[in-house]
Enzyme design. Structure first.
Site, PDB file in Angstrom:
ATOM      1  CD  GLU A 153     -42.463 -24.980   0.493  1.00  9.27           C
ATOM      2  OE1 GLU A 153     -42.630 -23.772   0.704  1.00  9.27           O
ATOM      3  OE2 GLU A 153     -41.327 -25.492   0.376  1.00  9.27           O
ATOM      4  CD  GLU A 182     -26.941 -38.743  11.348  1.00 10.31           C
ATOM      5  OE1 GLU A 182     -27.114 -37.953  12.301  1.00 10.31           O
ATOM      6  OE2 GLU A 182     -26.169 -38.513  10.409  1.00 10.31           O
TER       7      GLU A 182
END
Length: 310
Positions: free
Chosen positions: A125, A94
């Site tokens: 992960e 963004e």
């Protein structure tokens, strides 16, 4: 990329985490009317900003340190797995349309790569090595800031990213939702937002995810304010990449200058549709080339450019 943790040890570790705690008073939540569940969730969410508040000094210190490095050409890099990684990628993605940053200036890394945005990548992960490889691909250096994000504060990918970045001389921030986390301890700036157990046991996309989103909003937005990407509370570096943003650009110029539509269109044309430049054209009564030069000399800070033009 497989984990070498003993399952029994891992279960014991999870049992000790606030974010994984079981709440017996909610054991029959599935039998409640939908409106009651919604009210419960709303009440839980309302507590998140209060959990962020005690950490504001740490957040501010991390922002100032980040802005100092970015002003010298450094990058802001988020690194996380699962929900935490997705939130980092979201915040990074963004920044170009909101602040006209280059795509390489704010970067989101998620364990397992782009595929992990929409599906689970087995074992990603659990790998510190994967984090090191992802950062090495970016050639992380001393002007960069790396933010490890993990609700538990124990995710190997996030910790590995912070450890490796710190070894390369980068500034590091550890964002977790448990006190005394390994991630917070590994970073230059540990930010631990303790939101407590989740409505659904261990579902850290809920309060923990909301807390992480609030902090990431602050990290990117206030850093960009410090870098001169705003004028007051106006997004003067917004990139007009669609009809809505083009209309917003004209509105921002109008709010900043009070000019008439014809003058705004003239200024934007002179400024090559750069909002900040158009505002300077109108407020300083200079041409587009002069406005561009003044902004370059002021490091992109509109207030400083205005001061130098008078």
């Amino acid at each position: 990329m497989t984990s070498t943790s003993n399952p029994r040890d891992l279960r014991s570790e999870l049992d000790s985490l606030t974010t994984e705690a079981f709440r017996p008073e909610l054991a029959e939540i599935d039998r409640l009317p939908t409106l009651d569940i919604a009210r419960l969730m709303n009440g839980e969410d309302a507590a998140v900003p209060n959990a962020v508040a005690p950490c504001l000094p740490e957040i501010a210190a991390a922002i100032d340190a980040t802005a100092d490095r970015m002003a010298q050409g450094g990058r802001l890099v988020y690194a996380g797995a699962g929900t935490a990684g997705r939130l980092g990628v979201l915040d990074a993605s963004e920044c170009p349309p909101t602040f006209n940053t280059a795509p390489s200036q704010v970067i989101g890394l998620i364990a397992g790569g782009p595929e992990a945005m929409v599906t689970s990548v087995e074992g990603a992960e659990d790998s510190k090595e994967l984090a090191r490889a992802d950062l090495d691909a970016l050639a992380i250096g001393s002007l960069d800031t790396v933010v490890g994000i993990s609700a538990s504060g124990r995710t190997p990918y996030a910790i590995g990213a912070v450890e490796h970045a710190r070894a390369q001389g980068a500034l590091t921030i550890g964002l977790a939702c448990n006190p005394g986390s390994a991630l917070g301890a590994a970073a230059d700036h540990g930010i631990e937002i303790v939101v407590g157990p989740e409505l659904l046991t261990g579902s850290t996309r809920l309060k923990a995810g909301t807390a992480q989103k609030l902090v990431l909003n602050m990290l990117s937005t206030i850093t960009m304010i410090r870098l001169g990407k705003t004028y007051g509370n106006l997004m003067v570096d917004v990139r007009a990449s669609n009809d809505k943003l083009r209309a917003r650009s004209r509105r921002i110029v109008a709010l900043a200058t009070g000019a008439q539509d014809t003058d705004i269109e003239r200024a934007l044309t002179e400024a090559g549709d750069e909002v900040k430049t158009a505002i300077l054209v109108l407020l300083a009564d200079v041409d587009g080339a002069t406005a561009t030069r003044l902004l370059e000399e002021s490091g992109g800070h509109l207030r400083a450019a205005l001061a130098s033009a008078t």
